[in-house]
Design an enzyme around this catalytic site. Structure first.
Site, PDB file in Angstrom:
ATOM      1  N   LYS A  98      97.375  62.405  41.044  1.00 33.22           N
ATOM      2  CA  LYS A  98      96.839  63.681  41.526  1.00 33.22           C
ATOM      3  C   LYS A  98      96.944  63.840  43.040  1.00 33.22           C
ATOM      4  O   LYS A  98      97.076  64.944  43.554  1.00 33.22           O
ATOM      5  CB  LYS A  98      95.374  63.836  41.101  1.00 33.22           C
ATOM      6  N   GLU A 120      89.564  73.020  40.627  1.00 32.33           N
ATOM      7  CA  GLU A 120      88.866  72.840  39.355  1.00 32.33           C
ATOM      8  C   GLU A 120      89.003  71.376  38.971  1.00 32.33           C
ATOM      9  O   GLU A 120      89.942  70.708  39.410  1.00 32.33           O
ATOM     10  CB  GLU A 120      89.482  73.730  38.272  1.00 32.33           C
ATOM     11  N   SER A 387      99.884  57.046  34.721  1.00 31.72           N
ATOM     12  CA  SER A 387      99.502  58.093  35.684  1.00 31.72           C
ATOM     13  C   SER A 387      98.231  57.779  36.468  1.00 31.72           C
ATOM     14  O   SER A 387      98.039  58.282  37.566  1.00 31.72           O
ATOM     15  CB  SER A 387      99.340  59.419  34.951  1.00 31.72           C
TER      16      SER A 387
END
Lengths: 406, 292
Positions: A98, A120, A387
């Site tokens: 991210k 969000e 990830s």
């Protein structure tokens, strides 16, 4: 269709479409901001000094490149035929991919002269990444989070606050990621002049799906270079989990033109595809509009959006990035799914053979890899995008494993 | 004089004792002749119940509404504030669906609603139903127009065409941030132009934007279609302020607020009449000084 045009893959087009998917379906109040963002992004995509600054931050702040790790003991445990590589996005600062996108967008917000960012978040990973970059760039940050998730992820809520962000609990609708996204968009509509919305995945109105993909393609670019160095050939199969789909899109994008590389996205099958509790949007959804994009959506007969379910909050989303929808329709990427149970099972395998605790999201990709490894040919190269790391999930894992039928 | 008490026959012709339905254009013409802005209430279809929303529609017509907007409840109403969100959720929980929304329009017509009716609906349910089929059905059940709050101009070609083929007006929205987009949007506008008063979602606001007058003037430079202002209009002072600038005034959240406050009264036949009367008094009070 893709076979003929893949060499000149130019999606999205000028209207922000990936074939019949994508576009901008937002209230008129936002259209001007979206046009501005489109122009600003087009400028920085060409701007060498921006790209240099971005790459420097990825290197020195986020810790890139992340390693491509050959998981020998895991490969052995899973049939001893396939050679499994893990792209270690879990080693990034803040613990997941991210940060790649959050850094890029914060830098862009700064260039656009916007002092406030909003984001969000579901489980809190993107919220933490946004709060982190806001602190780094001296921007104010509000994170919208469903009240249900605020309760489930209290540690991440505290972590965001510690980083100086304000966490706004969302009480509308199902009080989860879908509603947090609605609320962030509503807030953006009201504060569009001085506020940039950092969307956390390859979703939302154009140019977000393109922009987030471009900020995440570093995953695939590095992987390509690293596998060539180690194996002197491209992998046979690349597997990544798909909620909104940003780690998968970033991993797949540089390989789209390499026909010989099988690309596999893995959605969350929750308690099973034959139940109503899953998040398998491409597998089970219908084409529709959600959060400003035309894509596959979990919805009822009359077009009301349905809730998604997954043990992993990061995959718990009833839509999917429009580029994934396109790649599925064009048969370039295969989309499979893994249940909560299969993901947890693969997660434990990785813990015990390699000493790596993956995020439950990433464990969905591992579950698919496990299936394929057992029927692979000897020497087949499988790359799994790991990830994120699983520290955030320890409590969920503990609860589920000690009460398997709860 | 109260808003609803001076309703001349105007263009609303009488045939055999039953009023024929009026077009959106005629509704604005009529108010223009009277020197008053058109009152355009928004209600959530199926809220508090299917039957109640029919009675509320008729009460609003009695109170002098020129046009009625009926919102079809949606799970993810991106452009709406908490008041309308909550009413949509309640209606959905009550079993309201998209098809029942169409049925509701028909019921309102059968019950005697003759003013123009605009369906306010988010794009996804319409898209699932089928754009052409929706336009055909909407016309069949008695709607005059359609407004889709999350469908920008660029994505609206197909719906606009379907509406035109079925004699429905497709209502365009213009926002304070529309800037250069205004010209493009209004060049294709039909019926009236929905002017969003200020940034943000629907909902009650204390004050209207000071730049509203300039905003409306900017739009008028590009069109002679009627301009109706919505988002945040909730008080008599707002209506007075808008009367000299706008051709129509849209009231949504303030009305839904009142309905929500009186929700318990709708449970019983007698108290329901009282609630309907309060709704009438409320809107007539809002518009009592609305002369342009």
């Amino acid at each position: 269709m893709l076979n003929s045009d893949r060499k000149v893959y130019v999606y999205p087009d000028d209207n922000g479409r990936f074939g019949e998917f994508g576009g901008s379906f937002v209230p008129e109040t936002l259209m001007n901001a979206i046009e501005e963002l489109k122009e600003a992004y087009a400028r920085i995509a060409e701007d060498e000094s921006f790209q240099r600054e971005y790459l420097r931050l990825l290197r020195e702040y986020a810790g890139r490149p992340t390693s491509l790790y050959c998981a020998e003991r895991l490969s052995e445990a899973w049939g001893n035929k396939a050679v499994i590589y893990l792209k270690r996005e879990d080693l990034n600062h803040t613990g997941a991919h991210k940060i790649n996108n959050a850094l890029g967008q914060a830098l862009l917000a700064k260039k656009m002269g916007k002092q406030n960012i909003i984001a969000e978040t579901g489980a809190g990973q993107h919220g933490v990444a946004s709060a982190t970059v806001a602190a780094r760039f001296g921007l104010s940050c509000k994170v919208f989070m469903g009240e249900e998730d605020v309760r489930r992820q209290s540690l991440n809520v505290f972590r965001m606050k510690l980083l100086g962000a304000e966490v706004i609990p969302v009480r509308s609708g199902s009080q989860t990621l879908k509603d947090a996204t609605n609320e962030a968009i509503r807030y953006w509509v009201s504060h569009v002049d001085d506020c940039h919305y950092i969307i956390g995945s390859v979703v939302g109105p154009h140019p977000y799906p393109q922009m987030v993909r471009d900020f995440q393609r570093i995953i695939g670019d590095e992987t390509k270079r690293q596998i060539m160095e180690k194996e002197n050939r491209l992998p046979d199969t690349i597997i990544a989990c798909v909620g909104g789909g940003s780690n998968a899109m970033g991993m797949f994008y540089p390989f789209l033109a390499d026909d010989q590389v099988r690309l596999v996205g893995v959605e969350a099958a929750g308690k099973g595809l034959d139940t109503s509790e899953h998040a398998a949007t491409i597998t089970k959804g219908k084409k529709g509009v959600l959060h400003g994009m035309m894509t596959y959506v979990l919805q009822d007969e009359q077009g009301q959006i349905q809730e998604a379910h997954s043990i992993s909050a990061g995959l718990d989303y009833p839509g999917v990035g429009p580029e994934h929808a396109y790649l599925a329709a064009a048969n370039r990427v295969e989309y499979a799914s893994a249940t909560d149970a299969a993901a947890l099972n693969a997660l434990q395998d990785l813990c015990q053979t390699e000493g790596i605790l993956p995020a439950i999201e990433s464990a969905h990709a591992l579950a698919e890899a496990k299936k394929r490894a057992h029927i692979a040919e000897a020497g087949e190269l499988i790359v799994v995008c790991l990830s994120g790391r699983g520290d955030k999930d320890v409590q969920t894992i503990e609860q589920t494993l000690s009460h398997p039928h709860a | 004089m109260a808003f609803g008490q001076d309703n001349p026959s105007g263009s609303r012709e009488s045939t055999c004792g039953t009023k024929t339905r009026q077009s959106v254009e005629d509704a604005f013409q009529e108010k223009k002749r009277q020197g008053k802005p058109a009152f355009i209430p928004f209600i959530t279809g199926g809220y508090p119940t299917y039957a109640d929303s029919i009675d509320i529609a008729l009460a609003l017509q009695d109170a002098g509404a020129s046009i009625l907007e009926v919102g079809f409840p949606y799970s993810d109403p991106l452009a709406d504030g908490p008041v309308i969100q909550a009413s949509s959720q309640a209606a959905l929980a009550n079993g309201m669906t998209f098809s029942k929304g169409l049925e509701l329009v028909r019921s309102m017509r059968q019950a005697g609603l003759t003013i123009p009716l605009i369906i306010f609906c988010y794009y996804n349910p319409i898209f699932q139903f089928g754009l052409d089929l929706f336009a055909k059905k909407a016309r069949e059940v008695g709607a005059n127009g359609v407004l889709i709050p999350d469908l920008p101009h660029e994505e609206a070609d197909h719906v606009r065409r379907a509406c035109r083929q079925n004699d429905l007006v497709y209502i365009s929205l213009v926002a304070p941030t529309s800037k250069e987009r205004i010209r493009r949007i209004v060049s294709q506008a039909e019926g009236f132009i929905y002017c969003i008063s200020s940034l943000g979602v629907t909902g009650v606001r204390e004050n209207l934007s000071a730049q509203l007058d300039d905003f409306l003037k900017r739009i008028r430079r590009h069109t002679d279609k009627p301009l109706a202002v919505g988002f945040g209009v909730s008080k008599r002072e707002h209506v007075e302020q808008l009367s000299s600038m706008a051709d129509g005034i849209i009231i949504g959240s303030a009305l839904i607020n009142l309905i929500t406050e009186r929700r318990a009264l709708f449970g019983d036949g007698k108290t329901k009449q009282q609630a309907l009367l309060e709704i009438k008094t409320f809107v007539q009070g809002l518009f009592s000084n609305a002369n342009s």
